[in-house]
Design a protein around this motif. Sequence first.
Motif, mmCIF file in Angstrom:
data_model
loop_
_atom_site.group_PDB
_atom_site.id
_atom_site.type_symbol
_atom_site.label_atom_id
_atom_site.label_comp_id
_atom_site.label_asym_id
_atom_site.label_seq_id
_atom_site.Cartn_x
_atom_site.Cartn_y
_atom_site.Cartn_z
ATOM 1 N N THR A 58 0.848 -1.191 0.000
ATOM 2 C CA THR A 58 0.000 0.000 0.000
ATOM 3 C C THR A 58 0.882 1.238 0.000
ATOM 4 O OG1 THR A 58 -1.796 -1.128 1.142
ATOM 5 C CG2 THR A 58 -1.780 1.272 1.273
ATOM 6 N N LEU A 59 0.648 2.080 -0.973
ATOM 7 C CA LEU A 59 1.345 3.370 -1.061
ATOM 8 C C LEU A 59 0.365 4.461 -0.663
ATOM 9 C CD1 LEU A 59 3.664 5.287 -2.064
ATOM 10 C CD2 LEU A 59 2.552 5.201 -4.308
ATOM 11 N N LYS A 60 0.789 5.277 0.282
ATOM 12 C CA LYS A 60 -0.035 6.406 0.716
ATOM 13 C C LYS A 60 0.689 7.700 0.405
ATOM 14 C CE LYS A 60 -2.517 4.054 4.401
ATOM 15 N NZ LYS A 60 -2.802 3.962 5.834
ATOM 16 N N HIS A 61 -0.077 8.739 0.200
ATOM 17 C CA HIS A 61 0.503 10.067 -0.005
ATOM 18 C C HIS A 61 0.008 10.944 1.137
ATOM 19 C CE1 HIS A 61 1.786 13.798 -1.705
ATOM 20 N NE2 HIS A 61 1.913 13.363 -2.953
ATOM 21 N N SER A 62 0.930 11.274 2.048
ATOM 22 C CA SER A 62 0.540 12.014 3.251
ATOM 23 C C SER A 62 0.499 13.518 3.014
ATOM 24 C CB SER A 62 1.523 11.696 4.388
ATOM 25 O OG SER A 62 2.838 12.086 4.002
ATOM 26 N N GLY A 63 0.850 13.942 1.790
ATOM 27 C CA GLY A 63 0.876 15.375 1.508
ATOM 28 C C GLY A 63 -0.457 15.926 1.045
ATOM 29 N N LYS A 64 -0.399 17.149 0.499
ATOM 30 C CA LYS A 64 -1.614 17.819 0.047
ATOM 31 C C LYS A 64 -1.565 18.172 -1.435
ATOM 32 C CE LYS A 64 -3.384 19.989 4.239
ATOM 33 N NZ LYS A 64 -2.466 19.767 5.359
ATOM 34 N N ASN A 73 4.669 7.284 -7.207
ATOM 35 C CA ASN A 73 4.334 5.886 -7.465
ATOM 36 C C ASN A 73 5.380 5.038 -6.745
ATOM 37 O OD1 ASN A 73 6.624 6.050 -9.077
ATOM 38 N ND2 ASN A 73 5.581 5.648 -11.010
ATOM 39 N N TRP A 74 5.231 3.747 -6.834
ATOM 40 C CA TRP A 74 6.174 2.821 -6.194
ATOM 41 C C TRP A 74 6.488 1.760 -7.226
ATOM 42 C CZ3 TRP A 74 6.709 -2.328 -4.959
ATOM 43 C CH2 TRP A 74 7.597 -2.661 -3.915
ATOM 44 N N VAL A 75 7.730 1.768 -7.676
ATOM 45 C CA VAL A 75 8.147 0.867 -8.751
ATOM 46 C C VAL A 75 9.282 -0.016 -8.227
ATOM 47 C CG1 VAL A 75 9.110 0.759 -11.087
ATOM 48 C CG2 VAL A 75 7.483 2.571 -10.506
ATOM 49 N N LEU A 76 9.139 -1.314 -8.434
ATOM 50 C CA LEU A 76 10.140 -2.267 -7.950
ATOM 51 C C LEU A 76 10.961 -2.805 -9.118
ATOM 52 C CD1 LEU A 76 11.193 -3.969 -5.512
ATOM 53 C CD2 LEU A 76 9.505 -5.701 -6.168
ATOM 54 N N ILE A 113 -0.144 8.583 -7.488
ATOM 55 C CA ILE A 113 -1.186 9.177 -6.641
ATOM 56 C C ILE A 113 -0.759 10.563 -6.170
ATOM 57 C CG2 ILE A 113 -2.163 6.977 -5.851
ATOM 58 C CD1 ILE A 113 -0.612 7.420 -3.187
ATOM 59 N N GLY A 114 -1.738 11.349 -5.773
ATOM 60 C CA GLY A 114 -1.490 12.681 -5.242
ATOM 61 C C GLY A 114 -1.830 12.767 -3.765
ATOM 62 N N GLY A 115 -1.711 13.954 -3.193
ATOM 63 C CA GLY A 115 -1.936 14.173 -1.766
ATOM 64 C C GLY A 115 -3.254 13.604 -1.265
ATOM 65 N N GLY A 116 -3.184 12.887 -0.154
ATOM 66 C CA GLY A 116 -4.370 12.332 0.484
ATOM 67 C C GLY A 116 -4.843 11.024 -0.121
ATOM 68 N N GLU A 117 -4.212 10.613 -1.206
ATOM 69 C CA GLU A 117 -4.658 9.388 -1.875
ATOM 70 C C GLU A 117 -3.863 8.170 -1.395
ATOM 71 O OE1 GLU A 117 -6.269 11.208 -6.090
ATOM 72 O OE2 GLU A 117 -4.210 10.523 -6.013
ATOM 73 N N SER A 118 -4.358 7.018 -1.773
ATOM 74 C CA SER A 118 -3.753 5.748 -1.388
ATOM 75 C C SER A 118 -4.044 4.730 -2.481
ATOM 76 C CB SER A 118 -4.374 5.313 -0.055
ATOM 77 O OG SER A 118 -4.061 3.977 0.226
ATOM 78 N N THR A 119 -3.111 3.813 -2.677
ATOM 79 C CA THR A 119 -3.339 2.755 -3.669
ATOM 80 C C THR A 119 -2.675 1.475 -3.188
ATOM 81 O OG1 THR A 119 -3.147 2.174 -6.024
ATOM 82 C CG2 THR A 119 -1.296 3.359 -5.084
#
Length: 154
Positions: A58-64, A73-76, A113-119
């Motif tokens: 789970t990737l979260k964006h704690s910003g605004k 994003n999160w790329v492996l 994702i942008g601020g406040g979002e999660s994926t």
Amino acid sequence: MRMKLLAPVTLMLAGALSSTSYAQDKGACSLEISGNDAIQFDKKSLEVPATCKEVTLTLKHSGKLPKTAMGHNWVLTRSADVQAVSDEGMKAGPTNEYVKPKDARVLAATKVIGGGESTTIKFPTTALKKGEAYMFVCTFPGHSALMRGAFTLK
Ligand code: CO
């Protein structure tokens, strides 16, 4: 009277025990990481046991800030590929979530994702080898040098 009381209690205990062990298994194979408005991930490394067949990330964006200005994003990828994957991902642009389409070096990737979002994504560990050096990175333009870390299958 005693039997009537005991039966539900026993069932409740059995339920509590099985849900606990399930939570532990799920916990070790589930990862969470957060990006902020200062181009930083909150973790410098991530690891999962080699016993995990599948990883939930789970990737979260704690910003605004919006994803057009401060997307994450999160790329492996293997550590050896991180720079090329980042450079080519950046060129692939926002319509491709900054990941080059059909890039075999990309082992897993979230959307941007942008601020406040999660994926959340799930990916199998079949393509990963124990002892190989992997890295996760944000391929949003200008982020890959700052937003990266080690990923280990231990
Ligand atoms: Co980013």
